[in-house]
Enzyme design. Structure first.
Site, PDB file in Angstrom:
ATOM      1  N   ASP A  34       0.750  -1.058   0.041  1.00  0.00           N
ATOM      2  CA  ASP A  34      -0.103  -0.032   0.071  1.00  0.00           C
ATOM      3  C   ASP A  34       0.840   1.322  -0.183  1.00  0.00           C
ATOM      4  O   ASP A  34       1.661   1.595   0.917  1.00  0.00           O
ATOM      5  CB  ASP A  34      -0.806  -0.067   0.947  1.00  0.00           C
ATOM      6  CG  ASP A  34      -1.914   1.318   1.268  1.00  0.00           C
ATOM      7  OD1 ASP A  34      -1.585   1.957   0.309  1.00  0.00           O
ATOM      8  OD2 ASP A  34      -2.546   1.313   2.510  1.00  0.00           O
ATOM      9  N   ALA A  58       0.128   4.438  -8.925  1.00  0.00           N
ATOM     10  CA  ALA A  58      -0.291   5.965  -8.765  1.00  0.00           C
ATOM     11  C   ALA A  58      -1.717   6.182  -8.431  1.00  0.00           C
ATOM     12  O   ALA A  58      -2.458   5.440  -8.756  1.00  0.00           O
ATOM     13  CB  ALA A  58       0.292   6.573  -9.882  1.00  0.00           C
ATOM     14  N   THR A  60      -4.039   8.103  -9.905  1.00  0.00           N
ATOM     15  CA  THR A  60      -4.031   8.414 -11.263  1.00  0.00           C
ATOM     16  C   THR A  60      -5.219   9.493 -11.712  1.00  0.00           C
ATOM     17  O   THR A  60      -5.556   9.789 -12.771  1.00  0.00           O
ATOM     18  CB  THR A  60      -4.100   7.502 -12.380  1.00  0.00           C
ATOM     19  OG1 THR A  60      -5.023   6.696 -12.293  1.00  0.00           O
ATOM     20  CG2 THR A  60      -2.505   6.700 -12.583  1.00  0.00           C
ATOM     21  N   ASP A 100       3.864  13.684 -18.549  1.00  0.00           N
ATOM     22  CA  ASP A 100       3.923  14.959 -19.212  1.00  0.00           C
ATOM     23  C   ASP A 100       3.451  16.066 -18.466  1.00  0.00           C
ATOM     24  O   ASP A 100       3.615  17.042 -18.641  1.00  0.00           O
ATOM     25  CB  ASP A 100       3.271  14.819 -20.544  1.00  0.00           C
ATOM     26  CG  ASP A 100       1.764  14.352 -20.516  1.00  0.00           C
ATOM     27  OD1 ASP A 100       1.651  13.387 -19.462  1.00  0.00           O
ATOM     28  OD2 ASP A 100       1.065  14.696 -21.075  1.00  0.00           O
ATOM     29  N   TYR A 123      -1.683  16.841  -9.485  1.00  0.00           N
ATOM     30  CA  TYR A 123      -1.318  15.527 -10.015  1.00  0.00           C
ATOM     31  C   TYR A 123       0.306  15.642 -10.511  1.00  0.00           C
ATOM     32  O   TYR A 123       0.924  14.811 -10.134  1.00  0.00           O
ATOM     33  CB  TYR A 123      -2.399  14.929 -11.208  1.00  0.00           C
ATOM     34  CG  TYR A 123      -1.693  13.761 -11.840  1.00  0.00           C
ATOM     35  CD1 TYR A 123      -1.675  12.711 -11.148  1.00  0.00           C
ATOM     36  CD2 TYR A 123      -1.280  13.694 -13.036  1.00  0.00           C
ATOM     37  CE1 TYR A 123      -1.141  11.282 -11.969  1.00  0.00           C
ATOM     38  CE2 TYR A 123      -0.900  12.611 -13.656  1.00  0.00           C
ATOM     39  CZ  TYR A 123      -0.914  11.360 -13.116  1.00  0.00           C
ATOM     40  OH  TYR A 123      -0.154  10.411 -13.848  1.00  0.00           O
ATOM     41  N   TRP A 147      -0.461  10.109 -22.176  1.00  0.00           N
ATOM     42  CA  TRP A 147      -1.743   9.422 -23.032  1.00  0.00           C
ATOM     43  C   TRP A 147      -1.746   7.989 -23.132  1.00  0.00           C
ATOM     44  O   TRP A 147      -1.766   7.383 -24.315  1.00  0.00           O
ATOM     45  CB  TRP A 147      -1.718  10.056 -24.534  1.00  0.00           C
ATOM     46  CG  TRP A 147      -1.842  11.716 -24.364  1.00  0.00           C
ATOM     47  CD1 TRP A 147      -1.569  12.505 -23.383  1.00  0.00           C
ATOM     48  CD2 TRP A 147      -2.572  12.504 -25.321  1.00  0.00           C
ATOM     49  NE1 TRP A 147      -1.744  13.900 -23.635  1.00  0.00           N
ATOM     50  CE2 TRP A 147      -2.478  13.841 -25.006  1.00  0.00           C
ATOM     51  CE3 TRP A 147      -3.085  12.273 -26.694  1.00  0.00           C
ATOM     52  CZ2 TRP A 147      -3.033  14.933 -25.898  1.00  0.00           C
ATOM     53  CZ3 TRP A 147      -3.655  13.195 -27.517  1.00  0.00           C
ATOM     54  CH2 TRP A 147      -3.487  14.588 -26.938  1.00  0.00           C
TER      55      TRP A 147
END
Ligand SMILES: NC(=O)c1ccc[n+]([C@@H]2O[C@H](COP(=O)([O-])OP(=O)(O)OC[C@H]3O[C@@H](n4cnc5c(N)ncnc54)[C@H](OP(=O)(O)O)[C@@H]3O)[C@@H](O)[C@H]2O)c1
Length: 276
Positions: A34, A58, A60, A100, A123, A147
């Site tokens: 975790d 992550a 995300t 990115d 983020y 992406w």
């Protein structure tokens, strides 16, 4: 190699599990690895004693990060330091996946690894902290991608296909540019990078660039799906987190480090459609 994969249930981790078949893979369940818990991270790595710790985990959900700042910084940032410390104790290479979103998206040419970062979202800030944390490991490789999608997981490609199948009218932004990147292509590149001993910071996306609308257009062209698709500006689709307007990542340094396996984004899409 003995490889511990963090975030084993994610879309990139699935591609790694299906690609790195000649290696001994240890994929702990989230309950026993975790990223919110330093002891869990440390003990999982010390027990497994891997040669590579590959962090594909992550938080995300980019928009949720805006309202869950502490969680984002802990999971995407601080937890990577705990991994770096444990990797040093066991002599492992730490491979960190970054994004990115560490850039502000104002560039007019592809971003190089040496370009200044300036994240515009929580983020992005949390992932930049993750990069700094990973760089504390004696042996580290930080790979920035963008992406990501594949025939599984939660991603733009599947969202477009599903929405078109439901006959929905699709308005997709055409003023953000980047490079769609398949998880399977990145997984193959990561494997070669680990085998060839790459270290430091490197960009890892497919080649070429497009907009989200251009990506959707190509998905429907290659699949032959009839879709009601039209372009719109980002301003028509407000989100809590700011997205980089331009986030194409330069791949030249990858070629300097070794074998570049990243295909053009259209070719990579064809591979996914052929199988998916
Ligand atoms: N997706 C993209 O377009 C993109 C672009 C650039 C960079 N990246 C980076 O690429 C990497 C892989 O992304 P992805 O698209 O494969 O993401 P993903 O499918 O969302 O997978 C991330 C995994 O991390 C797990 N996770 C979340 N919180 C955790 C915690 N506290 N402890 C352990 N595991 C946890 C998630 O589990 P749950 O599902 O249970 O939360 C999920 O299985 C990430 O580092 C991401 O930042 C992604």
């Amino acid at each position: 190699m003995r490889v511990l994969i963090a975030g084993g249930a994610g879309q990139l981790a699935r591609a790694i599990r299906e690609t790195w078949i000649d290696h001994e893979l240890i994929v702990p369940a989230e309950a026993s690895f975790d990223l919110g818990n330093p002891e869990s991270v440390r003990s999982a790595i010390l027990e497994a004693r891997p040669q590579v710790v590959l962090n594909a985990a992550a938080f995300t959900q980019v928009d949720r990060c805006e309202s869950e700042v502490e969680r984002a910084m802990r999971i995407n940032g601080e937890a990577v330091r705990w991994m770096a410390e444990a990797a040093d104790e066991t002599g492992a290479l730490l491979v960190q996946i970054s994004t990115d979103y560490v850039f502000d998206g104002t560039a007019t040419r592809p971003y190089r690894e040496t370009d200044p970062t300036n994240p515009q979202s929580v983020y992005g800030r949390s992932k930049l902290l993750g990069e700094h944390s990973a760089a504390l490991a004696r042996e580290h490789l930080i790979v920035r991608t963008a992406w990501l999608y594949d025939a599984w997981g939660k991603n733009f490609y599947l969202t477009m296909r599903n929405a078109a199948a439901q006959g929905r009218q699709l308005k997709v932004v055409d003023d953000q540019r980047g490079t769609p990147t398949t998880c399977r292509a990145l997984a193959r590149q990561l494997q070669v990078a680990a085998q060839e001993g790459w270290r430091g910071l490197v960009h890892g996306t497919c080649g070429g660039e497009t907009s989200w609308h251009g990506f959707a257009t190509e998905i429907f062209r290659q699949t032959g799906i009839q879709a009601d698709l039209s372009p719109c500006p980002t301003a028509d689709y407000p989100t809590p987190a700011t997205r980089p307007t331009y986030s194409v990542l330069d791949g030249a340094h990858r070629c300097e480090l070794g074998t570049d396996l990243m295909p053009d984004w259209r070719e990579a899409l064809g591979e996914v459609i052929g199988i998916g």
